[in-house]
Design an enzyme around this catalytic site. Structure first.
Site, PDB file in Angstrom:
ATOM      1  CG  HIS A 226      -1.945  -1.040   1.264  1.00  0.00           C
ATOM      2  ND1 HIS A 226      -1.682  -2.326   1.689  1.00  0.00           N
ATOM      3  CD2 HIS A 226      -3.245  -1.018   0.911  1.00  0.00           C
ATOM      4  CE1 HIS A 226      -2.791  -3.046   1.601  1.00  0.00           C
ATOM      5  NE2 HIS A 226      -3.746  -2.281   1.128  1.00  0.00           N
ATOM      6  CG  ASP A 300      -4.217  -5.717  -3.919  1.00  0.00           C
ATOM      7  OD1 ASP A 300      -5.288  -5.196  -3.573  1.00  0.00           O
ATOM      8  OD2 ASP A 300      -3.379  -6.138  -3.106  1.00  0.00           O
TER       9      ASP A 300
END
Length: 567
Positions: A226, A300
């Site tokens: 992230h 993702d």
């Protein structure tokens, strides 16, 4: 006459079917090739978009994404208020499917969320809170992984969510992994494969699309994708023995969807700083051609730094992901509706310019439509909101979840048989924890005080306050959460140790915390902070639930994989 006209209108509205779908008996007979042949390029690319939005009911933004961008898939989050209560979520998904039905083709939506269980769960209020993967790994029963998946699928399906972005098949071999940890079943590839395969079976048999993630394996990283681009510096042979083994297992057993990882693996593709999500050698060469995978590939989140910060931002990265072999581009509410539409427009333009071929787009859209047909989404679009309470968070489901959690609790250390706690009435028990467990403790010992600390890094002031409180106690019970990643937690436990009082530590997330304070008298792993795990941990502390779990990971230099004490 007016009445008959109104009835006819309602029939037409209620049973609109896409081109290529013919009503026969109970539902439409879907001809995927005919639908695909009648689609515009924009409609095809729209089917490859999974979009996000903010709001607990359909908003103008999501209406635009479903009608203007013609997005064929939606992801729901709790942080964006999509998932608040089960009934609200059911009304929302009904509304989204209704909007999709008004488009030219009226194709149904795949609606997804991340309901992994344990620390990652979007639907919690009013739903059954389940222990996570590592808790199931500690329990060692593959049938429990299937049972947990079936329960989750039933509750998701009841609220109109037809795809779960689970199970996690990452093999957590790196104790310093900041993003996977207890989301993994453990460090043993065979254990991960066994439990993962059973979970996939549980989801798919219950008619919810399972999504194995994060390919080719996010378990041996020490960077959160992230926030940056993790690198796995292993040979292909090493990857095949560990990271790829669980994925190969579920591919062989018929997994329908796999999510990519934003990680760089030079042994699989040595293009500098190229995430697997954007790598044709990894997604097409390895996953499709070598491993024989024919199902859906979904990225993702394309807004994560591990991919968004490279190759020209999200729109250009999306084009590269499609070229690599991705079928669905996953976007989130961190992008505005306009920015998400720009992603779709950029992919369309890449086809028109020749950078991508329309045949490549057709392959993905055909897979998507086939999957929607397989799971009955063309006919099963709406859920009964009035039935949600009877299907979600039921006493039966709660009982199953509690039994799963009971099996997971792992007693790692028990010096001088401090546990189970057997305190005299006058003895004072002090609880210092990021999560409240006093209500569970009270039924065993009433003379209890509790202080809450910040889950991550307690301040020096909080630590001093905890020490002053602890001085008045006879026995200390301390809860930690991935303490090895937060110096404040380690500082707290060490300060409490100096008081010389009996101290029990319960790790409510990663199991490695004892590395930083190995001298504590007793140490227990709960692998999660959901209500069932808190109750099971307390019951174990006082002897109401004898510890049954075995470590699904090694605690370096201290305890081996498989270690676990009992009473």
């Amino acid at each position: 006459m007016v009445v008959w006209v109104m009835v006819l209108v309602l029939i037409v509205i209620g049973f609109t079917t896409p081109a290529g779908a013919v009503n026969e008996g109970k539902g439409p007979k879907v001809n995927v090739n005919k639908i695909l042949k009648g689609m515009t390029l924009e409609e095809k690319v729209g089917q490859m978009m999974m979009v996000g939005f903010e709001g607990s009911e359909p908003t103008e933004d999501i209406r635009r994404l479903l009608t203007e961008a013609q997005a064929g898939n939606v992801i729901l989050f709790s942080y964006s208020d999509n998932v608040v209560t089960p009934e609200q979520t059911a009304r929302l998904t009904n509304g989204l499917q209704k909007i999709a039905s008004t488009t030219r083709l009226g194709l149904p939506l795949i609606i997804s969320t991340d309901q992994e269980g344990g620390v990652v769960a979007r639907m919690t209020t009013g739903a059954t809170e389940l222990p996570g993967n590592m808790a199931l790994g500690a329990g060692r029963k593959s049938a429990d992984a299937q049972r947990a998946a079936q329960l989750t699928a039933k509750e998701l399906k009841a609220v109109g969510i037809n795809m779960n972005l689970a199970p996690v098949l990452d093999v957590n071999v790196n104790p310093d992994n900041p993003v996977i940890g207890v989301r993994s079943y453990g460090e043993n590839p065979k254990l991960v494969a066994d439990l993962g395969a059973k979970a996939v079976k549980g989801y798919q048999k219950s008619r919810v699309i399972a999504t194995a993630k994060h390919f080719p394996g996010h378990g041996d990283t020490d960077v959160d994708s992230h926030l940056g681009l993790p690198v796995i510096d292993k040979s292909k042979e090493e990857m095949q023995e560990v990271e790829l083994l669980p994925f190969q297992r579920v591919i062989d057993e018929g997994i329908d969807a796999i999510m990519t990882a934003h990680i760089h693996v030079p042994a699989l593709d040595d293009t500098p700083e190229l995430p697997a999500t954007l790598s044709k050698p990894i997604l097409t060469g390895l996953l499709r051609e070598e491993m024989g995978y024919e199902g859906l590939i979904i990225t993702d989140s394309m807004t994560m730094a591990g991919v968004a910060d490279y190759f020209g931002g999200v729109p250009q990265a999306a084009v590269k992901a499609v070229d690599a072999g991705t079928d669905i581009i996953l976007l989130t509410p961190s992008l505005t509706a306009d920015e998400q539409i720009e992603v779709a427009d950029t992919v369309v333009e890449a086809v028109r310019s020749g950078e991508l071929s329309e045949k490549r787009i057709d392959r993905s859209v055909r897979r998507i439509l086939k999957l929607k047909k397989k799971y009955g989404l063309f006919t099963d679009r709406q859920v009964d909101v009035d039935q949600v309470k009877e299907r979600v968070g039921t006493p039966e489901h709660q009982q199953i979840a509690q039994k799963l959690a009971d099996c997971s609790i792992t007693l790692v250390k028990n010096k001088n048989n401090l546990l189970p706690l057997q305190l005299e009435k006058e003895q004072k028990l002090g609880i210092i924890s990021p999560y409240s467990i006093q209500d569970h403790v009270q039924k065993y010992h009433a003379n209890t005080s509790e202080m809450h600390i910040q889950p991550a890094n307690p301040s020096d002031e909080q630590i001093q306050e905890a020490v002053e409180m602890a001085k008045q106690q006879d026995v200390l019970l301390v809860g930690t959460q991935s303490a090895s990643q937060y110096s404040g937690q380690v500082k707290l436990v060490r300060a409490l140790e100096k008081l010389g009082k009996p101290i029990v530590v319960v790790a409510f997330r990663n199991p490695y915390d004892i590395q930083d304070f190995p001298q504590v008298d007793a140490y227990l792993n709960a692998y999660g902070f959901r209500s069932v795990s808190l109750k099971s941990a307390v019951d174990t502390l006082f002897g109401g639930n004898p510890p049954q779990g075995k470590l699904p990971v090694t605690i370096p230099g201290q305890y081996e994989y498989g270690h676990g004490l009992t009473y």
